[in-house]
Motif scaffolding. Structure first.
Motif, PDB file in Angstrom:
ATOM      1  N   PHE A   1       0.812  -1.226   0.000  1.00  0.00           N
ATOM      2  CA  PHE A   1       0.000   0.000   0.000  1.00  0.00           C
ATOM      3  C   PHE A   1       0.842   1.272   0.000  1.00  0.00           C
ATOM      4  O   PHE A   1       0.295   2.373  -0.082  1.00  0.00           O
ATOM      5  N   ALA A   2       2.163   1.152   0.104  1.00  0.00           N
ATOM      6  CA  ALA A   2       3.017   2.342   0.218  1.00  0.00           C
ATOM      7  C   ALA A   2       2.931   3.249  -1.003  1.00  0.00           C
ATOM      8  O   ALA A   2       3.178   4.464  -0.905  1.00  0.00           O
ATOM      9  N   GLY A   3       2.553   2.681  -2.137  1.00  0.00           N
ATOM     10  CA  GLY A   3       2.421   3.498  -3.347  1.00  0.00           C
ATOM     11  C   GLY A   3       1.323   4.536  -3.248  1.00  0.00           C
ATOM     12  O   GLY A   3       1.307   5.505  -4.007  1.00  0.00           O
ATOM     13  N   LYS A   4       0.394   4.352  -2.303  1.00  0.00           N
ATOM     14  CA  LYS A   4      -0.688   5.337  -2.107  1.00  0.00           C
ATOM     15  C   LYS A   4      -0.247   6.527  -1.262  1.00  0.00           C
ATOM     16  O   LYS A   4      -0.996   7.491  -1.120  1.00  0.00           O
ATOM     17  N   LEU A   5       0.961   6.452  -0.710  1.00  0.00           N
ATOM     18  CA  LEU A   5       1.417   7.471   0.226  1.00  0.00           C
ATOM     19  C   LEU A   5       2.469   8.375  -0.392  1.00  0.00           C
ATOM     20  O   LEU A   5       3.316   7.924  -1.160  1.00  0.00           O
ATOM     21  N   GLN A   6       2.411   9.651  -0.032  1.00  0.00           N
ATOM     22  CA  GLN A   6       3.526  10.572  -0.297  1.00  0.00           C
ATOM     23  C   GLN A   6       4.291  10.694   1.012  1.00  0.00           C
ATOM     24  O   GLN A   6       3.761  11.230   1.987  1.00  0.00           O
ATOM     25  N   ILE A   7       5.514  10.193   1.048  1.00  0.00           N
ATOM     26  CA  ILE A   7       6.254  10.087   2.307  1.00  0.00           C
ATOM     27  C   ILE A   7       7.314  11.183   2.401  1.00  0.00           C
ATOM     28  O   ILE A   7       8.137  11.341   1.499  1.00  0.00           O
ATOM     29  N   PHE A   8       7.262  11.943   3.497  1.00  0.00           N
ATOM     30  CA  PHE A   8       8.205  13.027   3.751  1.00  0.00           C
ATOM     31  C   PHE A   8       8.862  12.803   5.121  1.00  0.00           C
ATOM     32  O   PHE A   8       8.293  13.181   6.149  1.00  0.00           O
ATOM     33  N   PRO A   9      10.048  12.179   5.144  1.00  0.00           N
ATOM     34  CA  PRO A   9      10.737  12.015   6.435  1.00  0.00           C
ATOM     35  C   PRO A   9      11.009  13.377   7.067  1.00  0.00           C
ATOM     36  O   PRO A   9      11.244  14.370   6.366  1.00  0.00           O
ATOM     37  N   VAL A  10      10.965  13.418   8.390  1.00  0.00           N
ATOM     38  CA  VAL A  10      11.128  14.693   9.092  1.00  0.00           C
ATOM     39  C   VAL A  10      12.435  15.387   8.718  1.00  0.00           C
ATOM     40  O   VAL A  10      12.503  16.623   8.665  1.00  0.00           O
TER      41      VAL A  10
END
Length: 295
Positions: A195-204
């Motif tokens: 499911f990670a493809g549905k997320l826009q991930i921005f590490p702190v």
């Protein structure tokens, strides 16, 4: 009106003082100025001399209000109040000294101090956020904390919660960010999930200062891991629907009870679907406290 903030240098404490100062600015009919002065600039001997002379060189002008947040600021706030007796002393926490010694103590309700003429009880610590009415439909922010003295991080539980949010809100744009406390290997596990493809991930580490506050202004809903209590209150203040991601509790105390209280009041929810979350509440604790204090 001039406000002096006695600072211990901690960002979380500065955020509370800024929230109250900016709220005073919004409600006041006169101009409001602000000076932050560190406790290192206020040695006790200098303060005693200031009480005798009635002024201190470190202050740009005589204050109308003296703010302090943090245990190390309290004595200096009291002594500054003696040097400038026309100023009102305001401590933003449950003080170590009797509340009668300050003009106002602004205390979160989980500290269980009764409200009075000198005690203003708030839901959570104050923050500088206001609801700018810029929320975008179907935009979700997920903000992850990490292990704390009250909570034990569980990778699988958090991964499962994020998956449920992603699968329950298929039409939504989902932004996810971490905190300094998020375990180092967690993002690697997250990015390996189907499911990670549905997320826009921005590490702190890749987000500039103020980024998460801007995201809260745009998000329709925010999910926060329950260890990040201040962020729960910030999302409420921003006018978002707020969901909580449960993680294992190591103990129960006044802070975990404050989260349970928000659940009972139906201000936050453990639901994974956006429409199952409570509608945004009007949450203006800084302005309410400022109004009591100034008026």
């Amino acid at each position: 009106m001039h406000i002096v903030y006695v600072s211990d240098g901690k960002a979380g404490h500065r955020s509370q003082a800024a929230g109250l100062y900016q709220a005073v600015q919004r409600i006041s009919r006169q101009s409001v100025t602000f000076q932050e002065i560190s406790i290192e600039q206020l040695p006790l001997l200098t303060l005693v001399k200031g009480i005798i002379s009635g002024r201190l060189k470190a202050l740009e002008q005589a204050p109308d209000y003296i703010f302090g947040v943090g245990s190390h600021t309290q004595l200096r706030v009291l002594l500054l109040g003696k040097a400038y007796p026309q100023a009102k002393t305001v401590i933003l926490m449950k003080p170590n000294f009797p509340v009668a010694w300050f003009d106002y103590s602004i205390i979160p309700e989980h500290d269980a101090v009764p409200e009075s003429e000198k005690v203003i009880v708030t839901q959570g610590a104050l923050n500088p956020i206001v609801n700018e009415q810029r929320h975008l439909q179907n935009r979700i922010l997920i903000a992850l904390g990490g292990p704390s003295k009250r909570h034990q991080w569980n990778d699988q539980k958090v991964l499962s919660a994020v998956r449920q949010i992603a699968e329950s809100n298929l039409q939504a744009e989902i932004i996810l960010t971490t905190s300094r406390r998020t375990p180092k290997g967690f993002l690697e596990q997250l990015q390996a999930q189907p499911f990670a493809g549905k997320l826009q991930i921005f590490p702190v580490e890749q987000t500039p200062q103020g980024w998460i506050f801007e995201e809260m202004q745009q998000a329709e809903a925010v999910w926060v891991t329950e260890d990040s209590v201040s962020m729960i209150y910030e999302a409420l203040t921003a006018g978002c629907r707020v969901g909580v991601i449960q993680i294992d509790r190591l103990k129960k105390d006044r802070i975990t009870q404050s989260v349970d209280s928000l659940m009972q009041k139906n201000l936050i929810s453990q639901s994974a679907g956006m429409m199952q979350l409570a509608a945004p509440a009007v949450f203006k604790e800084a302005e309410r406290a400022a109004s009591i204090m100034v008026n």
